[in-house]
Scaffold this motif. Structure first.
Motif, PDB file in Angstrom:
ATOM      1  N   MET A   1      39.423  33.643  55.167  1.00  0.00           N
ATOM      2  CA  MET A   1      40.422  33.534  54.084  1.00  0.00           C
ATOM      3  C   MET A   1      40.689  32.102  53.685  1.00  0.00           C
ATOM      4  O   MET A   1      40.883  31.809  52.494  1.00  0.00           O
ATOM      5  N   ILE A   2      40.699  31.193  54.656  1.00  0.00           N
ATOM      6  CA  ILE A   2      40.997  29.795  54.352  1.00  0.00           C
ATOM      7  C   ILE A   2      39.874  29.171  53.518  1.00  0.00           C
ATOM      8  O   ILE A   2      40.072  28.167  52.844  1.00  0.00           O
ATOM      9  N   ARG A   3      38.693  29.815  53.520  1.00  0.00           N
ATOM     10  CA  ARG A   3      37.551  29.351  52.729  1.00  0.00           C
ATOM     11  C   ARG A   3      37.408  30.144  51.432  1.00  0.00           C
ATOM     12  O   ARG A   3      36.435  29.974  50.707  1.00  0.00           O
TER      13      ARG A   3
ATOM     14  N   SER B   1      25.902  27.447  65.816  1.00  0.00           N
ATOM     15  CA  SER B   1      26.684  26.211  65.799  1.00  0.00           C
ATOM     16  C   SER B   1      27.799  26.321  64.765  1.00  0.00           C
ATOM     17  O   SER B   1      27.779  27.175  63.872  1.00  0.00           O
ATOM     18  N   ASP B   2      28.786  25.445  64.874  1.00  0.00           N
ATOM     19  CA  ASP B   2      29.878  25.431  63.903  1.00  0.00           C
ATOM     20  C   ASP B   2      29.360  25.173  62.497  1.00  0.00           C
ATOM     21  O   ASP B   2      29.858  25.742  61.522  1.00  0.00           O
ATOM     22  N   GLU B   3      28.353  24.305  62.384  1.00  0.00           N
ATOM     23  CA  GLU B   3      27.798  24.001  61.067  1.00  0.00           C
ATOM     24  C   GLU B   3      27.142  25.228  60.450  1.00  0.00           C
ATOM     25  O   GLU B   3      27.283  25.500  59.250  1.00  0.00           O
ATOM     26  N   ASP B   4      26.423  25.990  61.266  1.00  0.00           N
ATOM     27  CA  ASP B   4      25.781  27.190  60.751  1.00  0.00           C
ATOM     28  C   ASP B   4      26.800  28.267  60.422  1.00  0.00           C
ATOM     29  O   ASP B   4      26.645  29.006  59.444  1.00  0.00           O
ATOM     30  N   LEU B   5      27.850  28.371  61.221  1.00  0.00           N
ATOM     31  CA  LEU B   5      28.896  29.338  60.919  1.00  0.00           C
ATOM     32  C   LEU B   5      29.572  28.986  59.604  1.00  0.00           C
ATOM     33  O   LEU B   5      29.833  29.863  58.768  1.00  0.00           O
ATOM     34  N   GLU B   6      29.840  27.712  59.399  1.00  0.00           N
ATOM     35  CA  GLU B   6      30.426  27.258  58.130  1.00  0.00           C
ATOM     36  C   GLU B   6      29.515  27.618  56.963  1.00  0.00           C
ATOM     37  O   GLU B   6      29.965  28.116  55.921  1.00  0.00           O
TER      38      GLU B   6
END
Length: 301
Positions: A295-297, A264-269
């Motif tokens: 890079m943005i993170r 999920s997007d949450e897990d990827l984050e």
């Protein structure tokens, strides 16, 4: 003077994929952004068998049209070349967007096609014959007949111009962005819970295509102290997963290589925020969205 409202037809099948990869993410963000900039247009999303439940697309200015849902008409090639053009003509659509490498060869309206890269031609060994058949057969004539071709980087633009011999004015670049609220998909929030916090790890995000050389990372891992692990996300193909597991076993690091598949997007984050670095050893990419996402993170790449 009032701006004329257009009815824009979109082959939206890629948006209905249950496990969206790079193309679906890019096109999701693009349509959401376009709808914010120009909400006075109608965006008609054409689908076949798979419904589109993405929250951003169930409200105006988007409308859904399910066509050719059964039998022979649901065949991807027949749907694209016959069913979709007929529906576009019947619905009096003003312009058609085809988001995935090719589209109808004889559209009844002006046609814009998205060609993200030409990997299917540059690295045919990366794709099964049934996967690369349609883009190899249709991408060149579709692009030549289309009114405009969009791609995601200047590198891909030059590749398309050289391989397909198109006029330079015909191919435009619309680069991806990485705003969280634009590319994130609406999915139930889940937590993996299968990769504990105590292990420092490196991350790879994407499909395990041969040109991405992920096996090299596994070999390098074998030369690091045993506390370091390697997490792979984004690949659901069992054969490719098994091949990478075999490499990990060969180098005696099977317990340190974690192939999680699509997350999920949450897990990827969460994984981006916890990883030591994103590893991207690919020899060919049209753009390379995971690099930008890292890079943005502030994550080393």
């Amino acid at each position: 003077m009032a701006t004329r409202s257009l009815r824009i037809g979109i082959d939206a099948r890629v948006l209905a994929e249950p496990a969206p990869m790079g193309v679906a993410r890019y096109f999701t963000a693009l349509l959401r952004a376009v709808a914010q900039v120009a909400p006075h247009h109608e965006y008609r999303l054409y689908l076949n068998q798979r419904p589109l439940n993405e929250e951003a697309f169930v409200v105006a200015p988007f409308r859904h049209r399910a066509i050719g849902e059964k039998g022979l008409l649901a065949s991807p090639l027949i749907w694209q070349q016959l069913v979709l053009p007929w529906a576009i003509w019947r619905d009096q659509v003003d312009v058609l967007l085809s988001p995935y490498y090719c589209g109808p060869l004889f559209p009844p309206v002006p046609h814009i096609v998205f060609l993200y890269d030409v990997s299917f031609a540059a690295f045919p060994q990366d794709f099964p014959s049934w996967v690369r058949f349609k883009p190899k057969l249709l991408a060149r004539p579709t692009c030549r007949k289309a009114d405009c071709v969009l791609t995601i980087s200047e590198f891909s633009r030059q590749e398309i111009l050289e391989r397909f011999a198109l006029p330079s004015s015909k191919v435009k670049v619309v680069t991806p962005g990485c705003e969280q609220d634009m590319w994130s998909r609406s999915r139930p929030r889940t937590r993996l819970g299968i990769f504990p916090d105590q292990h420092p790890f490196f991350l790879f995000a994407g499909s395990l295509l041969p040109r991405r050389q992920v096996s090299c990372v596994v070999q390098a891992l074998a030369q690091l102290p045993p506390q370091y692990h390697f997490v792979v996300v984004g690949e659901n193909d069992g054969e490719r997963q098994s091949a990478l597991k075999a490499v990990a076993q060969k180098w005696n690091v099977a317990g340190r290589v974690h192939i999680l598949g699509h997350v999920s997007d949450e897990d990827l984050e969460d994984l981006y925020l916890r990883t030591l670095a994103l590893i991207s050893p690919s020899t060919y990419e049209g753009f390379g969205l995971p690099v930008l996402e890292a890079m943005i993170r502030g994550v080393p790449v």
